[in-house]
Design a protein around this motif. Structure first.
Motif, short mmCIF file in Angstrom:
data_model
loop_
_atom_site.label_atom_id
_atom_site.label_comp_id
_atom_site.label_asym_id
_atom_site.label_seq_id
_atom_site.Cartn_x
_atom_site.Cartn_y
_atom_site.Cartn_z
N CYS A 1 0.84 -1.20 0.00
CA CYS A 1 0.00 0.00 0.00
C CYS A 1 0.87 1.25 0.00
O CYS A 1 1.79 1.39 0.82
CB CYS A 1 -0.92 0.01 1.22
SG CYS A 1 -2.08 -1.38 1.28
N ASP B 1 -3.26 3.52 -1.79
CA ASP B 1 -3.51 2.72 -2.98
C ASP B 1 -2.79 1.39 -2.78
O ASP B 1 -1.57 1.36 -2.59
CB ASP B 1 -2.97 3.42 -4.23
CG ASP B 1 -3.82 4.61 -4.64
OD1 ASP B 1 -5.06 4.53 -4.48
OD2 ASP B 1 -3.26 5.61 -5.12
N CYS B 2 -3.55 0.30 -2.80
CA CYS B 2 -2.99 -1.01 -2.48
C CYS B 2 -3.02 -1.94 -3.70
O CYS B 2 -3.99 -1.93 -4.47
CB CYS B 2 -3.75 -1.65 -1.32
SG CYS B 2 -3.72 -0.67 0.19
N ARG B 3 -1.98 -2.76 -3.81
CA ARG B 3 -1.87 -3.73 -4.89
C ARG B 3 -1.39 -5.06 -4.34
O ARG B 3 -0.61 -5.12 -3.40
CB ARG B 3 -0.92 -3.24 -5.98
CG ARG B 3 -1.43 -2.02 -6.73
CD ARG B 3 -0.49 -1.57 -7.83
NE ARG B 3 -1.04 -0.44 -8.55
CZ ARG B 3 -1.88 -0.53 -9.57
NH1 ARG B 3 -2.26 -1.73 -10.00
NH2 ARG B 3 -2.35 0.54 -10.17
N ARG B 4 -1.87 -6.13 -4.98
CA ARG B 4 -1.40 -7.46 -4.62
C ARG B 4 0.04 -7.64 -5.10
O ARG B 4 0.58 -6.82 -5.84
CB ARG B 4 -2.27 -8.54 -5.26
CG ARG B 4 -3.64 -8.65 -4.69
CD ARG B 4 -4.35 -9.92 -5.12
NE ARG B 4 -4.17 -10.30 -6.52
CZ ARG B 4 -4.84 -11.28 -7.11
NH1 ARG B 4 -5.73 -11.96 -6.42
NH2 ARG B 4 -4.63 -11.59 -8.39
N GLY C 1 0.58 -7.24 -8.72
CA GLY C 1 0.36 -5.91 -9.27
C GLY C 1 -1.10 -5.52 -9.46
O GLY C 1 -1.39 -4.39 -9.85
N ALA C 2 -2.03 -6.42 -9.19
CA ALA C 2 -3.45 -6.12 -9.37
C ALA C 2 -3.92 -5.09 -8.35
O ALA C 2 -3.65 -5.22 -7.16
CB ALA C 2 -4.28 -7.40 -9.25
N SER C 3 -4.63 -4.07 -8.82
CA SER C 3 -5.18 -3.03 -7.94
C SER C 3 -6.33 -3.59 -7.12
O SER C 3 -7.31 -4.10 -7.67
CB SER C 3 -5.66 -1.84 -8.77
OG SER C 3 -6.44 -0.96 -7.98
#
Length: 279
Positions: free
Chosen positions: A138, A152-155, A158-160
């Motif tokens: 994040c 803003d968090c991503r796995r 890279g998926a939002s």
């Protein structure tokens, strides 16, 4: 002549005293650190902006720490899900920027008009999504009015996270903060009638406004049967049936979906409709 001289001397003394006072104040201001002056001016500006915000909700939230303090570093780790738009990583609560998910105690109506715990369903969907590619990272955006970290968090892949939640109908684009960043994903989920869009629901921000007193709505916990379902349950039980092949009707499948701990297995695409071959 002596009286005029005395009056002149008094005036000169008063002028010297005033000049000395001005010089003394100037020296005191010169000794004040510039950072302290900046902080004071910034605080006054932030206070004025916060006062203006009370009369204009369209203005962004301003926090003094955002103005004078360094932004936190990105946070990476395995997340614990709090609800559909909030996680916790390494003890830090993080709210997703630009989206809003149903509250933990919020209920919605499915395609058949049956109530289901959409807040819990959203949190469960988020938990499954994050578990598929750990850890999550994040990036700091701002602090909200409750001093929560907004990011803003991503796995790991890279998926939002926010885009996925909105795109699968488990959260809504919140234009007040997103400025329409997730409008496209919301349009797709709404058109496909997945997640919340399968039935009727109240926007989370409206739901909170209607429960502003903090009292939890008079709802039943997950696994309990609502009055409407009791009337139509036909004596269903969560044991022993667990597969769509064992269901005799769409209504029966929907009952298991919303009232059994294993019911989500009947809704593999997460659109709120169980056993679609029957429904």
């Amino acid at each position: 002549m002596g009286l005029d001289r005395s009056r002149h001397d008094n005036q000169s003394d008063q002028w010297r005293k005033r000049t000395g006072a001005w010089r003394s104040r100037a020296l005191r201001w010169a000794s004040v650190p510039r950072r302290l002056i900046f902080v004071t001016v910034a605080a006054a500006g932030a206070l004025a902006a916060q006062t203006a915000m009370k009369h204009n909700d369209s203005l962004p939230e301003i926090n003094l720490q955002n103005l004078i303090g360094p932004n936190p570093q990105p946070i990476t780790g395995v997340a614990s899900v709090i609800d559909g738009d909030t996680i916790e990583v390494h003890g830090q609560r993080i709210r997703f920027n630009g989206i809003d998910a149903p509250e933990s105690h919020q209920y919605c109506d499915d395609a058949k008009g049956f109530e289901y715990p959409c807040g819990r369903r959203s949190a469960e969907a988020l938990d499954s999504f994050l578990a598929a590619s750990r850890p999550v990272q994040c990036t700091f955006v701002t602090w909200d009015r409750y001093h929560r970290y907004v990011g803003d968090c991503r796995r790991a892949d890279g998926a939002s996270v926010a885009a996925w939640m909105v795109g699968h109908g488990q959260a809504l684009d919140w234009p007040r903060y997103s400025h329409g960043a997730f409008a496209a994903q919301q349009g797709e989920s709404q058109a496909a009638k997945v997640g919340l869009w399968v039935g009727n629901f109240q926007a989370p921000w409206d739901w909170r406004a209607s429960h502003a007193d903090g009292a939890a709505p008079l709802r039943q916990p997950l696994g309990a049967v609502s009055r409407k379902l009791i009337a139509q349950s036909g004596g269903y039980s969560c044991e022993p049936r667990r597969y769509c092949s064992q269901m005799s009707s769409c209504d029966e499948a929907q009952w298991y979906l919303h009232n059994c701990s294993w019911g989500r297995k009947l809704d593999r695409d997460g659109d709120g409709v169980a056993c679609e071959t029957l429904c």
